[in-house]
Design an enzyme around this catalytic site. Structure first.
Site, short mmCIF file in Angstrom:
data_model
loop_
_atom_site.label_atom_id
_atom_site.label_comp_id
_atom_site.label_asym_id
_atom_site.label_seq_id
_atom_site.Cartn_x
_atom_site.Cartn_y
_atom_site.Cartn_z
CD GLU A 54 -1.73 -2.39 1.58
OE1 GLU A 54 -0.55 -2.58 1.98
OE2 GLU A 54 -2.59 -3.29 1.58
CG PHE A 116 -9.84 -10.03 10.79
CD1 PHE A 116 -8.59 -10.36 11.33
CD2 PHE A 116 -9.99 -10.08 9.41
CE1 PHE A 116 -7.55 -10.74 10.52
CE2 PHE A 116 -8.94 -10.47 8.59
CZ PHE A 116 -7.72 -10.80 9.15
CD GLN A 117 -7.32 -7.57 7.49
OE1 GLN A 117 -8.15 -7.35 6.62
NE2 GLN A 117 -6.12 -8.06 7.22
CE LYS A 166 -17.04 -6.96 3.30
NZ LYS A 166 -16.33 -8.19 3.69
CG MET A 480 21.96 12.80 3.85
SD MET A 480 23.23 13.92 3.20
CE MET A 480 22.37 14.64 1.81
C1 TPP Z 1 11.98 6.11 5.91
C2 TPP Z 1 13.26 6.76 6.26
N1 TPP Z 1 14.08 6.21 7.17
C3 TPP Z 1 15.26 6.80 7.49
C4 TPP Z 1 15.64 7.97 6.89
C5 TPP Z 1 16.96 8.65 7.26
N2 TPP Z 1 17.84 8.72 6.10
C6 TPP Z 1 17.93 9.84 5.34
S1 TPP Z 1 18.98 9.65 4.06
C7 TPP Z 1 19.36 8.10 4.52
C8 TPP Z 1 20.36 7.28 3.75
C9 TPP Z 1 19.88 6.95 2.39
O1 TPP Z 1 20.74 5.97 1.83
P1 TPP Z 1 20.60 5.60 0.31
O2 TPP Z 1 19.21 5.29 -0.03
O3 TPP Z 1 21.60 4.55 -0.02
O4 TPP Z 1 20.97 6.97 -0.43
P2 TPP Z 1 22.38 7.74 -0.42
O5 TPP Z 1 22.32 8.77 0.68
O6 TPP Z 1 23.46 6.73 -0.19
O7 TPP Z 1 22.44 8.38 -1.75
C10 TPP Z 1 18.67 7.73 5.68
C11 TPP Z 1 18.81 6.43 6.36
C12 TPP Z 1 14.73 8.53 5.96
N3 TPP Z 1 14.96 9.68 5.36
N4 TPP Z 1 13.56 7.89 5.65
#
Ligand code: TPP
Ligand code: MG
Length: 566
Positions: A54, A116-117, A166, A480
């Protein structure tokens, strides 16, 4: 009124049709079966795209809306189906994306019994929807849909949830008729602009030595791109964009000086701290844009235009606040703005640009080291597509690099999760964008981390032969977060290195043509191959593992404290 008896589920479908919807994204389940039955019986009226989760459905609806300007619609069953939408709903709220989400709910007489759900999705989505409503009788379905479309699509757009029990889906109605909702008490979707304030604003701009325009997504949402361009051109005023505003003005427009904010360009951040008047339009002074508010543009008089009254004065107190539609306000302003010679002011911007070129851009785009940089890949795609593609990103380093180095020639060409920063957004949003605009090239830049958050949507690409070009910028890191650990936590890489699967085998399993590049010499050829491929393509670039995105304004620092390297 059509007098044939129909079910509530059919009425819901016909109501969506009446709003011009021909495509919905979703996932079935027990509670929502009656609606899926109506979709089956009336498959000539509605295309249902089955995503693999979803979350995929809601992000696809967002991508669809962001690319096309039309309403994105997704549907989900009660309980876990509905809660799986939550992240996308919050994302749409903070990024002003018009979507209507229909969730099924347990029968009205079972509400509150831990059936349920059963999940109380109305309570859960209240803080992250523009409006939500639970329908418990078939007769309420059609007016609820009409309200939903009016509220989600007007004023500052946003997500609406309609939760339908529903029994309401199965109850029979005597026929179908539809009346669009065009006004509601207590909701002013189109505020009348105070012309005196507007004139005062233009006087400020006309008198300014160093005026500066910062625009956000509101310009696109209002269709005000042309008005903005003409205001800037007539007044001879430099302009810059927030991340979400990007592509409203062609990247190569001579008055466009780049992107503001944490990883923005040097010139617009410096101009923010040097301008005497700032016109901020359709943007909300996010912390990623302002840095330390106490030191943000202290010297400037700020004019803020927004259609959402709650944004005016929320983060800072502007000199002039104008409530209203950005396109309308800009159109009126451009008529009375006076041209002035501001060549010195533009020269300042050009000098900052040259410095950034030297310090950062040349290293990103023309590196002398062995490993490929993200910037090279993004620039390669920009060159090969002549800036004509819709660029979709996930969240992380690659997102900021894509925002920095993509070239845009047409509006609505960047789709990215700005406010919530939702990893996993990219692939499904790209699917939605491509389904909305099949004739546009849609290129996704995604990281190895974010791809794995919604990687199952490759199944949707497979089933619907969605021709998205997927560019995986693989640095084997949650890049990042690693960058912050490198710069601010003495390289303690806590849980950011990743052991990854063989993504080529995964692409192969989903029958998507694929290629991996590690060497610079192969890059241009691989990009060309990707763009020549008739449908979807999966290009994996192995990039330098420990590159950082610069410039960077560290979280909470002033816009004047810009880092150019680690
Ligand atoms: C759902 C979610 N969980 C955690 C984060 C924190 N977060 C921001 S950037 C990042 C790293 C992203 O890694 P990647 O997808 O490999 O991209 P890169 O920065 O290496 O280009 C994280 C863990 C987020 N933004 N969203
Ligand atoms: Mg990564």
């Amino acid at each position: 009124m059509d007098q044939k008896k129909i079910s509530g589920a059919e009425a819901l479908l016909f109501a969506l049709n009446a709003e011009g919807v021909d495509t919905v994204f979703g996932y079935p389940g027990g509670t929502i079966i009656p609606l899926y039955d109506a979709l089956y019986v009336h498959s000539d009226k509605m295309r249902h795209i089955l995503t693999r989760h979803e979350q995929g459905a809601v992000h696809a609806a967002q991508g669809y809306a962001r690319a096309s300007g039309r309403m994105g619609v997704c549907i989900a069953t009660s309980g876990p189906g509905a809660t799986n939408l939550l992240t996308g709903i919050a994302d749409a709220m903070i990024d002003s994306t018009p979507i209507v989400c229909v969730t099924a709910q347990v029968p009205v007489n079972a509400l509150g019994t831990d059936f349920f759900q059963e999940a109380d999705i109305i309570s859960m989505t209240s803080p992250v929807t523009k409006w939500n409503y639970q329908v418990t009788r078939a007769a309420e379905i059609v007016p609820a849909i009409a309200h939903a479309f009016f509220i989600a699509g007007t004023g500052r757009p946003g997500p609406v949830v309609i939760d339908v029990t529903k029994n309401a889906l199965t109850e029979m109605l005597d026929g179908f008729s539809y009346e669009k909702c065009t006004e509601l008490r207590c909701y002013n979707e189109h505020p009348v602009i105070d012309t005196a304030e507007l004139e005062r604003a233009v006087q400020l701009l006309n008198a300014a030595e160093r005026p500066f325009i910062i625009f956000g997504q509101g310009v696109k949402l209002s269709g005000g791109e042309k008005q903005l361009r003409e205001l800037s051109e007539r007044g001879n005023i430099p302009m810059a964009s927030t991340v979400l505003g990007l592509s409203a003005i062609p990247s190569d427009h001579p008055n466009f000086v780049g992107m503001v904010g944490m990883h923005g360009n040097l010139a617009p951040n410096r101009l923010t701290q040097a301008a005497d008047v700032i016109l901020a339009v359709g943007m909300r002074f996010s912390d990623r844009v302002t840095g330390d508010l106490k030191k943000y543009a202290k010297q400037a008089k700020i004019i803020h235009i927004d259609i959402d009254a709650s944004e005016l004065g929320r983060i800072l107190t502007p000199e002039i606040a104008i409530l209203g539609d950005a396109a309308e306000a800009l159109a009126a302003m451009k008529r009375i703005v006076e041209p002035r010679d501001r060549s010195e002011w533009f020269a300042e911007a050009a000098a900052h640009r040259a410095f950034e070129e030297e310090e950062v851009i040349s290293k990103d785009l023309h590196p002398t080291k062995e490993r490929i940089t993200m910037g090279e890949v993004i620039d390669g795609v920009a060159q090969a597509t002549h800036g004509d593609a819709i660029i979709v990103t996930d969240v992380g380093q690659h997102q900021m690099e894509a925002a920095r180095y993509s070239q845009f020639r047409r509006t609505r060409s960047l789709i990215t999760s700005g406010g919530l920063g939702t990893m996993g957004y990219g692939l499904p949003a790209a699917i939605g964008a491509k389904i909305a605009l099949p004739n546009r090239e849609v290129v996704l830049f995604v990281g190895d981390g974010g791809l794995q958050m919604t990687i199952q949507e490759l199944g949707t690409v497979l089933e619907w032969r969605v021709g998205v070009k997927i560019v995986l910028l693989n640095n084997s890191f949650l890049g990042m977060v690693r960058q912050w650990q490198q710069l601010f936590f003495e390289r303690r890489y806590s849980s950011t290195p990743m052991t990854n699967p063989d993504f080529q085998k995964i692409a192969d399993a989903y029958d998507i043509p694929h290629r991996r590049v590690e060497r610079r010499e192969e890059l241009a050829g691989a990009i060309a191959e990707m763009l020549e491929a008739p449908g979807a393509y999966f290009l994996e670039a192995k990039v330098d593992e420990e590159d950082c995105v610069f410039p960077m304004i560290p979280g909470g620092a002033s816009l004047s404290d810009i880092m150019f390297n680690g």
